[in-house]
Every structure is written in C-alpha cells, then in structure tokens.
Motif scaffolding. Structure first.
Motif, PDB file in Angstrom:
ATOM      1  N   PRO A 329       0.809  -1.231   0.000  1.00 44.48           N
ATOM      2  CA  PRO A 329       0.000   0.000   0.000  1.00 44.48           C
ATOM      3  C   PRO A 329       0.831   1.265   0.000  1.00 44.48           C
ATOM      4  N   ASP A 330       2.031   1.231   0.602  1.00 39.84           N
ATOM      5  CA  ASP A 330       2.858   2.437   0.664  1.00 39.84           C
ATOM      6  C   ASP A 330       3.220   2.947  -0.721  1.00 39.84           C
ATOM      7  N   ARG A 331       3.463   2.026  -1.663  1.00 41.50           N
ATOM      8  CA  ARG A 331       3.809   2.444  -3.022  1.00 41.50           C
ATOM      9  C   ARG A 331       2.680   3.242  -3.655  1.00 41.50           C
ATOM     10  N   PHE A 332       1.442   2.826  -3.432  1.00 38.29           N
ATOM     11  CA  PHE A 332       0.307   3.511  -4.028  1.00 38.29           C
ATOM     12  C   PHE A 332      -0.007   4.820  -3.305  1.00 38.29           C
ATOM     13  N   ILE A 333       0.220   4.849  -1.993  1.00 41.68           N
ATOM     14  CA  ILE A 333       0.039   6.091  -1.258  1.00 41.68           C
ATOM     15  C   ILE A 333       1.041   7.134  -1.740  1.00 41.68           C
ATOM     16  N   GLN A 334       2.290   6.708  -1.927  1.00 45.51           N
ATOM     17  CA  GLN A 334       3.309   7.624  -2.435  1.00 45.51           C
ATOM     18  C   GLN A 334       3.012   8.057  -3.862  1.00 45.51           C
ATOM     19  N   ALA A 335       2.444   7.136  -4.670  1.00 50.47           N
ATOM     20  CA  ALA A 335       2.128   7.483  -6.056  1.00 50.47           C
ATOM     21  C   ALA A 335       1.095   8.595  -6.134  1.00 50.47           C
ATOM     22  N   LEU A 336       0.210   8.681  -5.139  1.00 43.05           N
ATOM     23  CA  LEU A 336      -0.817   9.726  -5.138  1.00 43.05           C
ATOM     24  C   LEU A 336      -0.226  11.121  -5.005  1.00 43.05           C
ATOM     25  N   GLU A 337       1.040  11.207  -4.577  1.00 43.72           N
ATOM     26  CA  GLU A 337       1.695  12.505  -4.423  1.00 43.72           C
ATOM     27  C   GLU A 337       2.466  12.920  -5.668  1.00 43.72           C
ATOM     28  N   LEU A 338       2.560  12.048  -6.667  1.00 43.87           N
ATOM     29  CA  LEU A 338       3.295  12.391  -7.877  1.00 43.87           C
ATOM     30  C   LEU A 338       2.506  13.408  -8.697  1.00 43.87           C
ATOM     31  N   PRO A 339       3.189  14.350  -9.340  1.00 48.05           N
ATOM     32  CA  PRO A 339       2.486  15.385 -10.117  1.00 48.05           C
ATOM     33  C   PRO A 339       1.590  14.805 -11.207  1.00 48.05           C
ATOM     34  N   GLN A 340       2.088  13.791 -11.947  1.00 52.07           N
ATOM     35  CA  GLN A 340       1.283  13.237 -13.026  1.00 52.07           C
ATOM     36  C   GLN A 340       0.037  12.538 -12.501  1.00 52.07           C
ATOM     37  N   VAL A 341       0.143  11.932 -11.310  1.00 54.09           N
ATOM     38  CA  VAL A 341      -1.031  11.289 -10.709  1.00 54.09           C
ATOM     39  C   VAL A 341      -2.028  12.341 -10.243  1.00 54.09           C
ATOM     40  N   LYS A 342      -1.536  13.410  -9.672  1.00 51.90           N
ATOM     41  CA  LYS A 342      -2.427  14.486  -9.239  1.00 51.90           C
ATOM     42  C   LYS A 342      -3.187  15.081 -10.421  1.00 51.90           C
ATOM     43  N   ASP A 343      -2.511  15.169 -11.569  1.00 52.22           N
ATOM     44  CA  ASP A 343      -3.184  15.686 -12.768  1.00 52.22           C
ATOM     45  C   ASP A 343      -4.330  14.773 -13.189  1.00 52.22           C
ATOM     46  N   ILE A 344      -4.082  13.460 -13.112  1.00 49.85           N
ATOM     47  CA  ILE A 344      -5.138  12.508 -13.492  1.00 49.85           C
ATOM     48  C   ILE A 344      -6.301  12.581 -12.507  1.00 49.85           C
ATOM     49  N   VAL A 345      -5.994  12.686 -11.210  1.00 52.25           N
ATOM     50  CA  VAL A 345      -7.054  12.795 -10.205  1.00 52.25           C
ATOM     51  C   VAL A 345      -7.862  14.071 -10.420  1.00 52.25           C
ATOM     52  N   LYS A 346      -7.167  15.147 -10.759  1.00 52.23           N
ATOM     53  CA  LYS A 346      -7.867  16.405 -11.038  1.00 52.23           C
ATOM     54  C   LYS A 346      -8.806  16.249 -12.219  1.00 52.23           C
ATOM     55  N   GLU A 347      -8.337  15.551 -13.258  1.00 50.20           N
ATOM     56  CA  GLU A 347      -9.167  15.304 -14.429  1.00 50.20           C
ATOM     57  C   GLU A 347     -10.391  14.464 -14.064  1.00 50.20           C
ATOM     58  N   LEU A 348     -10.197  13.449 -13.208  1.00 54.99           N
ATOM     59  CA  LEU A 348     -11.308  12.618 -12.769  1.00 54.99           C
ATOM     60  C   LEU A 348     -12.332  13.438 -11.981  1.00 54.99           C
ATOM     61  N   LYS A 349     -11.831  14.335 -11.140  1.00 56.28           N
ATOM     62  CA  LYS A 349     -12.750  15.170 -10.350  1.00 56.28           C
ATOM     63  C   LYS A 349     -13.613  16.041 -11.262  1.00 56.28           C
ATOM     64  N   GLN A 350     -12.979  16.570 -12.299  1.00 56.35           N
ATOM     65  CA  GLN A 350     -13.735  17.418 -13.223  1.00 56.35           C
ATOM     66  C   GLN A 350     -14.718  16.593 -14.039  1.00 56.35           C
ATOM     67  N   ARG A 351     -14.290  15.405 -14.436  1.00 55.80           N
ATOM     68  CA  ARG A 351     -15.134  14.561 -15.282  1.00 55.80           C
ATOM     69  C   ARG A 351     -16.312  13.987 -14.514  1.00 55.80           C
ATOM     70  N   PHE A 352     -16.048  13.615 -13.260  1.00 52.76           N
ATOM     71  CA  PHE A 352     -17.100  12.991 -12.462  1.00 52.76           C
ATOM     72  C   PHE A 352     -17.431  13.875 -11.267  1.00 52.76           C
ATOM     73  N   ALA A 353     -17.688  15.131 -11.533  1.00 51.45           N
ATOM     74  CA  ALA A 353     -18.053  16.068 -10.464  1.00 51.45           C
ATOM     75  C   ALA A 353     -19.302  15.567  -9.744  1.00 51.45           C
TER      76      ALA A 353
END
Length: 448
Positions: A329-353
C-alpha cells in the motif's frame, strides 16, 4: 489428545517458539472437529497458519532448525545474533521483475508488470536477490556478461536458457499443459500444441530449464539463505535444490489455483511433480481450497499421509499453508503525491463532479463470490477485505471505482461487471452516484 497418533508429542518437530506453540494449540483444538482422517485433508488452513508464519519461516532460525540446519553458536550454548544484518532471501521466479531491451552495446531495464512483482516489492525486511529468466535469448557470452552486470545493479541474477529449450519449456509445457490444467481447462490434444512438438519434448525441456535455475541458485546460495521458489514454472526446483544441499531452506508458492485431485491425475507427470514440490520445507497457496486440493492429491495419488500441518512422507514433513497475496500500500500512497497522478485525479474530479473518487485495486481470486463482493463493495472496510486495498480522494456523495486486472479469461472481469450491474439493480439509490472504471492490462502471449 491422548491416544491419538497426531498428538503434539508425535507430530514432527517440537514447537520451539511462542508462535509455533500457538499455532499448534489451534491445530489440536480444531483437529477432532474439522480434520477428515480418511481423506487426509487440512483441518483449517486459515486458523492453522497466518501470513505471519511465512515471516517466521524466513526469520526464525531456532524454530526451523530441524528443517534448515540453522546456524547456531556452540560456545557455551549461546546463539549468535544474526538480526544485526538482514536475512538474505533468494526469490526465484520464471521472470525477473525487470525486462531487458538491448540498445547497441548496452541494456535498458524497465520494471515488469505482474502480480508477483507488485506483491513482493513490499517485502523490505529482507536482503532480497531475484533470480529468473531474462525473457530474452542472449547466445553470446559477452552479451550475457553485460546483461548480468546491468541486472546486478537491480539485485537481479539472470538465468540463461537456450532458445529452443525456453520455447518448449515456457510456451510448451508451462503455458500449454500446466496452465490450462491448473485452471480446469483440461489438457490440449496432440494436434493443438501451439507449434511445440509433443508432451515428451515439452516435459524434457521443462526439466532442463528447472535444472538451469537450480544451477544458478546453487552458484549464488550462501549458508543461511532462504530460497523462495514461485509458481508452476518451477515445480521441479525444490527437488533439484535439495539434492544439491539438503540443509537449504526452500519454500514454494503457487500463484494459480491448484486443481482437485481428479483433475490433477489427468497429468502424465503428476507423481513426479508432486514429489518434487514435497521436497520443499514449506508449500504455500492463495486459498484454503487450493491447499486442501494439494494435500488431497498427495494422499490419493502418492498414497502419503496428510496431517493438519501438511504432508508427511516417511518422517519428512512438508508444511502446507495459506498466504493470500496482496499489494504494497505504501507504493500507491506515495504514487498519489506524484504530479502526473495528481493531474489525473484532477481530471477525474472534473469529469465525475459530484462523485467520490476512490481508487480500488481489485485482485479477485478464483472462487470468490462476486455477488457477495458487489453487495459489500461500498463499505470501505469490507472492500479492503475483498479486494486488497481501497484508497480514495473523497468529496461530495458519489464514488468512482478503478479496477485493474490482466485481460485474461480467468481473471473474472465479466463477472465483476455483472456483479456491479446486480448491485445497481438491488440498490437503486446508488444509480448515477457511482462509476466503475476498468483497466485491463494486456495478457501474456502464447498462453493457449
């Protein structure tokens, strides 16, 4: 239990640690109720063993001294403290965790995708060395030397196999014979062997390839190492390693189902493979059913004796246990802090508001009730027990679920979608509030 030949005084190996004593007590308490002596089945794998017992097997030299010939100090009976340095663990699998691509005179290494790699990246308490086939034919010695040096930086040790043997071994016996049989698909007919010759040539290549693995392991083995063999590709490896060094601590884990004895007896080389696996000190499976099928096959095909701890052959006990594989789980928690992952999460938030973005890493095993999973999927604690780990960035009142599976006929993706559909049918309040995103990783080639 007085008068029972499986009492603690008669079971092989006296408990030497608190963990072993607790495990033994659990086994004996449930023995009379759950253990079927006639069929030689395990009493309760979930209660008899836990994932912690695997760490005990790797770390606890005193408790496993009869199995491994653990190192001790004889000056006044005091033991040397080997905990100052990490225990060396040799992970032996068909493929290395990295893939090699040659560019000119140099090699480029990329992380491989796969459940074994994902699961074992979280094993950090050991000094781990990976041993496996490079996945590429390197016939010249200079190329083998440069690749070995490049892999050494990643704590990887390559096994080089001749191209024709590798083809007969991997595409032939492993993926054309063992894989279908272990997944209840039956054996292929002689005229459908995917360009490989026949069962005999495939089996001979399989034994030669396992010998190649054994040669490399023996070359790099140091006294006190634990050798962890993985999957149906290396069922002969425990036998070959024990023949070279009987004190070597060897474990074998299967990453696929183990079929019932009625299915396994269809395999022409069934007895040889079972005997080879039983050479290991510890044999592990994903689920209790797989472990029970293995013990049943050993009792019904080989005529051996099954005990609550495993399989006994003329006083030699091979312990059989259940170790469900998860993720780090630590690998995935750390991945959530990567800039490219944050961009994808931001896109998901906008798409599935209006939804709750939850990233669920699904790893369903054969036999899981998908209807049950669907009915419990939206309780985060329950989803963790069903799928492994669920993370999320939560906002508003909806959910976006992400499933990641290999695109394979036995991974259960259609069942997952049907279960999701059934959940929506039975829970109309969740309609228009939840979205399932499914990522299907391309499957291996030449499997069938």
């Amino acid at each position: 239990m007085p008068g029972n030949k499986y009492s603690s005084s008669n079971l092989p190996g006296t408990p030497r640690t608190r963990l072993e004593r607790l495990l033994r007590e659990r086994e004996l308490k449930r023995f009379s109720r759950d253990f079927n002596e006639g069929e030689g089945e395990l009493s309760s794998a979930q209660d008899s063993f836990s994932p912690e017992s695997l760490t005990s097997w790797l770390n606890d030299e005193e408790s496993l001294q009869p199995l491994s010939g653990a190192r001790t100090s004889h000056d006044g009976g005091a033991r040397q403290d080997f905990q100052a340095s990490k225990q060396r663990l040799l992970v032996v699998a068909n493929r290395l965790p990295v893939s090699a691509v040659k560019h000119g005179d140099s090699w480029q290494l990329e992380m491989s995708a796969g459940g074994l790699v994902s699961a074992l990246l979280g094993v950090t308490e050991f000094d781990t060395r990976w041993i496996g086939w490079a996945g590429i034919n390197v016939p010249d010695e200079s190329g083998q030397k440069t690749l070995t040096e490049a892999l050494a930086a990643k704590n990887c040790i390559p096994v080089f196999i001749e191209e024709e043997i590798a083809h007969q071994y991997y595409n032939g016996y492993c993926n054309n014979t063992l894989w279908p049989l272990f997944h209840y698909l039956g054996l292929p007919q002689e005229d459908h062997l995917a360009t490989t010759r026949n069962f005999k040539s495939q089996f001979e290549a399989y034994t030669k390839a396992n010998q190649c693995f054994a040669d490399v392991v023996s070359k790099h083995y140091e006294e006190g190492d634990a050798v962890w063999c993985h999957d149906y590709h290396l069922m002969f490896l425990p036998k070959y390693l024990k023949e070279r060094n009987s004190d070597m601590k060897v474990g074998w884990f299967l990453h696929t189902p183990f079929p019932s004895s009625e299915i396994h007896r269809m395999l022409p080389s069934r007895s040889e493979l079972l005997k080879s696996v039983l050479s290991a000190d510890l044999v592990g499976f994903h689920t209790y059913d797989y472990a029970r099928h293995f013990v049943s096959a050993c009792t019904r095909i080989l005529g051996l004796e099954g005990t609550p701890e495993g399989v006994e052959d003329q006083g030699k006990l091979t312990r059989v246990a259940v170790f469900p594989v998860g993720i780090d789980p630590d690998r995935f928690i750390q991945a959530l802090e990567l800039p490219q992952v944050k961009d994808i999460v931001k896109e998901l938030k906008q798409r599935f508001a209006g939804y709750k973005v939850g990233i669920g890493f699904f790893s369903p095993l054969i036999g899981i009730s998908y209807v049950c999973v669907a009915s419990r999927i939206f309780d985060l604690r329950e989803a963790t027990s069903c799928f492994g780990v669920t993370y999320g960035l939560m906002f508003n009142n909806g959910k976006v679920l992400l499933g990641v599976d290999r695109l394979d006929m036995i991974k259960g993706i259609p069942q997952k979608i049907l279960a999701f559909e059934k959940f929506l049918e039975e829970n109309p309040d969740w309609r228009h509030k939840v979205v399932l995103l499914q990522i299907a990783v391309p499957t291996r080639t030449h499997v069938l």
